[in-house]
Each structure stands twice: as C-alpha cells, then as structure tokens.
Design a protein around this motif. Sequence first.
Motif, PDB file in Angstrom:
ATOM      1  N   GLN A  19       0.792  -1.233   0.000  1.00 17.60           N
ATOM      2  CA  GLN A  19       0.000   0.000   0.000  1.00 17.60           C
ATOM      3  C   GLN A  19       0.827   1.286   0.000  1.00 17.60           C
ATOM      4  O   GLN A  19       0.338   2.315  -0.438  1.00 17.60           O
ATOM      5  CB  GLN A  19      -0.888   0.006   1.251  1.00 17.60           C
ATOM      6  N   ASP A  20       2.047   1.212   0.468  1.00 18.40           N
ATOM      7  CA  ASP A  20       2.818   2.450   0.679  1.00 18.40           C
ATOM      8  C   ASP A  20       3.863   2.687  -0.412  1.00 18.40           C
ATOM      9  O   ASP A  20       4.153   1.794  -1.209  1.00 18.40           O
ATOM     10  CB  ASP A  20       3.529   2.399   2.038  1.00 18.40           C
ATOM     11  N   LYS A  21       4.408   3.880  -0.369  1.00 16.65           N
ATOM     12  CA  LYS A  21       5.501   4.229  -1.289  1.00 16.65           C
ATOM     13  C   LYS A  21       6.608   4.934  -0.510  1.00 16.65           C
ATOM     14  O   LYS A  21       6.325   5.643   0.472  1.00 16.65           O
ATOM     15  CB  LYS A  21       5.007   5.213  -2.362  1.00 16.65           C
ATOM     16  N   ILE A  43      -5.472   3.679  -5.238  1.00 12.02           N
ATOM     17  CA  ILE A  43      -5.998   4.628  -6.224  1.00 12.02           C
ATOM     18  C   ILE A  43      -6.642   5.829  -5.537  1.00 12.02           C
ATOM     19  O   ILE A  43      -6.490   6.972  -5.966  1.00 12.02           O
ATOM     20  CB  ILE A  43      -7.025   3.927  -7.160  1.00 12.02           C
ATOM     21  N   LYS A  44      -7.326   5.560  -4.423  1.00 15.93           N
ATOM     22  CA  LYS A  44      -8.048   6.657  -3.758  1.00 15.93           C
ATOM     23  C   LYS A  44      -7.172   7.424  -2.759  1.00 15.93           C
ATOM     24  O   LYS A  44      -7.668   8.270  -2.018  1.00 15.93           O
ATOM     25  CB  LYS A  44      -9.272   6.092  -3.036  1.00 15.93           C
ATOM     26  N   ALA A  48      -1.671   9.968  -3.981  1.00 19.03           N
ATOM     27  CA  ALA A  48      -1.344   9.280  -5.244  1.00 19.03           C
ATOM     28  C   ALA A  48      -0.867  10.230  -6.349  1.00 19.03           C
ATOM     29  O   ALA A  48       0.151   9.992  -6.992  1.00 19.03           O
ATOM     30  CB  ALA A  48      -2.540   8.461  -5.720  1.00 19.03           C
ATOM     31  N   ALA A  49      -1.595  11.324  -6.563  1.00 18.47           N
ATOM     32  CA  ALA A  49      -1.241  12.240  -7.655  1.00 18.47           C
ATOM     33  C   ALA A  49      -0.060  13.128  -7.273  1.00 18.47           C
ATOM     34  O   ALA A  49       0.786  13.456  -8.113  1.00 18.47           O
ATOM     35  CB  ALA A  49      -2.434  13.112  -8.005  1.00 18.47           C
ATOM     36  N   GLN A  50       0.008  13.483  -6.008  1.00 19.25           N
ATOM     37  CA  GLN A  50       1.012  14.470  -5.577  1.00 19.25           C
ATOM     38  C   GLN A  50       2.443  13.960  -5.621  1.00 19.25           C
ATOM     39  O   GLN A  50       3.375  14.743  -5.737  1.00 19.25           O
ATOM     40  CB  GLN A  50       0.732  14.932  -4.133  1.00 19.25           C
ATOM     41  N   VAL A  51       2.621  12.658  -5.443  1.00 17.29           N
ATOM     42  CA  VAL A  51       3.997  12.157  -5.306  1.00 17.29           C
ATOM     43  C   VAL A  51       4.546  11.580  -6.611  1.00 17.29           C
ATOM     44  O   VAL A  51       5.488  10.803  -6.610  1.00 17.29           O
ATOM     45  CB  VAL A  51       4.113  11.119  -4.155  1.00 17.29           C
ATOM     46  N   GLN A  52       3.946  11.998  -7.734  1.00 16.04           N
ATOM     47  CA  GLN A  52       4.480  11.543  -9.024  1.00 16.04           C
ATOM     48  C   GLN A  52       5.539  12.522  -9.536  1.00 16.04           C
ATOM     49  O   GLN A  52       5.282  13.725  -9.585  1.00 16.04           O
ATOM     50  CB  GLN A  52       3.348  11.429 -10.043  1.00 16.04           C
TER      51      GLN A  52
END
Length: 261
Positions: A19-21, A43-44, A48-52
């Motif tokens: 689950q983590d990154k 996905i939720k 998710a979007a911020q750490v790309q």
Amino acid sequence: MRLYKSEVIVLRDYDLGEQDKIVVFYSRRYGKIKVVAKGARRIKSRFAAQVQPPSYDSVVIHKATRGGLHTLSECKINYPFIGIRKNLLRFAYSCYLAELIDKCLEEEQPNSHLFELLVKTLYCLEKIPKQKLSLLMRSFEIKLLKILGYGLYLSRCINCGKEKGKIQSLFVSIKSGGLLCDDCQEEDKNRLEVSKKTVLLMNYLLHTSLKKTVQQNCDKAIEVELEAILKRYLSYQLSREMITSRFVCTSEKLELKHPII
Ligand SMILES: [Zn+2]
C-alpha cells in the motif's frame, strides 16, 4: 513531534509493501529527503497524484525518531508539470535531471541555489521547443557542477597556468577538471581535445540565465562535443554511469521517428 515543512520536487518514488511508497524529494529547506507516503499505492489515496515525479509540491513531513523513516503528513501540489509528463522526451529528460540530483547529493544537505536551478530548469523543460532541450540539459549540468564546487576551470591551463588565449590546441582534463595546454596534455591519459568554440559555449552557459540560453541557436557539432565532455566528466565525478541516459537516448530516437510537437 518534529515537523519538516518545505517546498519540494519529487525526484522518484518506489513501492513499499502493498500500500505504501517511498518518495525521494529534493526540498528547498532540507535538501534530498526520503519519506514514506502511507497508502500512496491505493488509487483513492490522498497522496497518489502528488507524489508523481516531477511534481512541485509543498509538504509537511513527520521527522523520524531514532533512525526510522520520515513520514509524509501533508502534500499539496504547487505545479504538476503536466506538459512534461505528457511528452516522453521531456519526461525522459526530467528523469535524467532527477537522477543527477539524486546521485550528486547526500541526504539532508540543503542548497537553495540548486533547488532554484532545478525548478527553473523544469519550467523551461516543459515549455521550450524540442530543439533546445539538449542545450538546456548542458546548461543545467554546467551550473550544477559549479554550485557543487566541481565546475570546470576554463580560463587557463590547470597544470601550468598558461592563458587560454595563448594555447594553440585546447584539451580538457577529466581528472583535474580544467583546460590543459598542448605541452601539458601528453602526460594526462584522461583528457579530451576540445574546440575553442566549445570552451566559449561552456563559459556562456555558466554565466547566462537558462531563459536567455534557450533563446540562442547553437551549432549542433559544438553541442555534441560539449555533451561528450560533460558526460565523461560527470561519470568520473560520480564514479558511475547515469541509468537514465539510455532512456533519454531511446526517447530521442523515438522522437526523431515519430515527432510530437
Ligand atoms: Zn599547461
């Protein structure tokens, strides 16, 4: 509980469990910093979007105690660099920039000049014409080396001090990090011959803003010579090759075959 607050650029991320990154940021206030983004693989997830990569964010980080990992607490996108993410070549170059920063720096050694340079380079990378991208990369490399104290010595022979203007054929010593004259070059096995125009370009890139640099037209042969010198010098300083160079190379070839504006 101690908190870190800073603006950051996301350099890279990788999975941690299901689950983590782990996210590697380059931050204005703390330098390179590695944090756990809990739940970021879902996905939720709010992260998710911020750490790309290569997002430009503002973050709050819980500082680790006793050698543990820092944890991401809050993350807001300042600028997502969508234009970079949507174009393979621009994205490949952004990965190259991130790898350079990651490999050149130890953790938690802040350098606001370098942070500014990275942010400005990413803004240029998103917007400038494709033909100017490689010159932008060379400009970044030269400025990065200078900021970190490894700038090439370009005014005289680094060995005997002979003035550049009085030297017939110029060489660059990879080991010493500067120019060599005709007399001194023979004893240096790790040196490359360099044209006077390329030395002029190096000086120009060093002292000119990115914005002004990318407005110039540059002879491709000179750019290619400069790229070869910097590649070899960076490999020597880092004691290893850049992994993303191959990605950049493949993306350049694809771009030539199937150009996307
Ligand atoms: Zn000399």
